[in-house]
Design an enzyme around this catalytic site. Sequence first.
Site, PDB file in Angstrom:
ATOM      1  NE  ARG A 169       9.548   6.951 -27.119  1.00  0.00           N
ATOM      2  CZ  ARG A 169      10.265   6.674 -26.032  1.00  0.00           C
ATOM      3  NH1 ARG A 169      10.214   5.470 -25.494  1.00  0.00           N
ATOM      4  NH2 ARG A 169      11.037   7.597 -25.473  1.00  0.00           N
TER       5      ARG A 169
ATOM      6  CD  GLU B  57       7.356  13.602 -24.596  1.00  0.00           C
ATOM      7  OE1 GLU B  57       6.127  13.788 -24.784  1.00  0.00           O
ATOM      8  OE2 GLU B  57       7.834  12.483 -24.343  1.00  0.00           O
TER       9      GLU B  57
ATOM     10  NE  ARG C  64     -40.090  -5.545 -33.083  1.00  0.00           N
ATOM     11  CZ  ARG C  64     -40.767  -4.479 -33.520  1.00  0.00           C
ATOM     12  NH1 ARG C  64     -40.220  -3.292 -33.540  1.00  0.00           N
ATOM     13  NH2 ARG C  64     -42.007  -4.615 -33.942  1.00  0.00           N
TER      14      ARG C  64
ATOM     15  NE  ARG D 219      13.183  13.877 -28.244  1.00  0.00           N
ATOM     16  CZ  ARG D 219      12.917  15.058 -27.681  1.00  0.00           C
ATOM     17  NH1 ARG D 219      13.520  16.147 -28.098  1.00  0.00           N
ATOM     18  NH2 ARG D 219      12.042  15.148 -26.691  1.00  0.00           N
TER      19      ARG D 219
END
Length: 423
Positions: free
Chosen positions: A210, A284, A79, A262
């Site tokens: 969108r 945008e 380990r 928009r």
Amino acid sequence: MAPKTNGRGVQVEDTKICVVMVGLPARGKSYIAQRAQRYLTWLSIPSKTFNVGNYRRHDAPQPSADFFDNSNTEGERRRIFDATNSTKERRKWVMDLCAREGIEVLFVESKCDDEELIMANIRDVKTTSPDYQGQDPEAAALDFRNRIKHYERVYKTIDEDGDESHYTYLKMMDVGSQVIINRIQDYLQSRVVYYLMNLHIRPRSVWLSRHGESMYNLSGRIGGDAELSPRGQQYAKKLPELVRQSVGGDRPLTVWTSTLKRTIATARYLPANYNQLQWKALDELDAGVCDGMTYQEIKDVYPEDFVARDEDKYNYRYRGGESYRDVVIRLEPIIMELERSEDILIVTHQAILRCIYAYFMKKDQSRSPWMNVPLHCLIKLTPRAYGTDEERYQADIPAVSTWRGKGSTAKHEDPIPEASMSH
Ligand code: ATP
Ligand code: F6P
């Protein structure tokens, strides 16, 4: 690794940081490490995660709990890569090793004593791990709980004895409900720490859409602040139904839009009990001097820019405007806020959605600007322990395609399959 700055933005050398996870098994170490890596990758900071369990499995594919008993010397030898880093000796070893290589160490400890949450974590991710392949899930959960007991015997939380106070560390208790930050040294460390402090593990989803088709989309113009087309308005009317269908009930969501007409118009018909917020950061990508032009006009007026953008779309910055890289930087507060939040619906724009999607789905930043993000489609992303699930809901309202292939000046073009977001 990240460029180190002198505090005035001047690059002086590369910083190499090793983020070392600390904590008992099933405390979310792999989860936290992967999230940090996804965040750094999104910021274009090269990073890798190393899961020690994966190395150990080469040697010991399906060990029983006793393998992890600290008095089992053979187990301990094998380990060697143990990654709970739960003892002081182990942490010192890591520190010395990294110091020799000139690497900064940031310990990130997850401490959690909520037995119910730990058992839920075990059932969620451990019983399905390759360690227990083909085994009964309840027996596997019990074995894993016994594995943890072996670690509990030797576990020391960072600086428990007061002699690790020189280490740089973030200690998160009970999934960040309490945190201790110690000796954070530079900008990159503080970014990672701030990001990790914002994470939560309550179940939730993020919806992305969108805006509906706009008048500029119809005429192939970019940017601007146009109204929705008649079909875009139909989408706005349909959106509440799509959302309800995807939520699977009437649970109210918080809605984020940009400040442009928009997206606000697209969110207009969502129920009144949905809290709505407008973010300038969701506007945008700014096309600068090209705002309002078609791709053909850009090629005619700025032919060199047109070619340069196609050559390196992620880094190309419009004259007087932005690049995708700039957008990612301005979206960082959005990502932080998203991490802190529960269910959010984001109504935004093509380039912005690409960047947010790339964050959740760990997409390569050089390819994300070429992804096709269709109009009139709602995407539901649900973060899980080791990835993000995706579902799509189509409105069945036709819209033009605003995707553009390399070199093309077509007003509307059918996307090629490689541009699909699942690639
Ligand atoms: P191991 O030591 O076995 O590798 P681990 O500590 O790496 O375990 P993970 O595999 O990352 O544990 O566990 C994932 C689970 O932990 C997920 O179910 C996730 O929701 C949960 N989780 C994430 N962050 C935390 C946290 N800060 N505290 C407790 N649980 C968390
Ligand atoms: O065409 C729609 C639009 O949102 C434009 O406003 C924006 O400039 C463009 O997409 C971004 O996409 P691309 O980076 O592919 O030009």
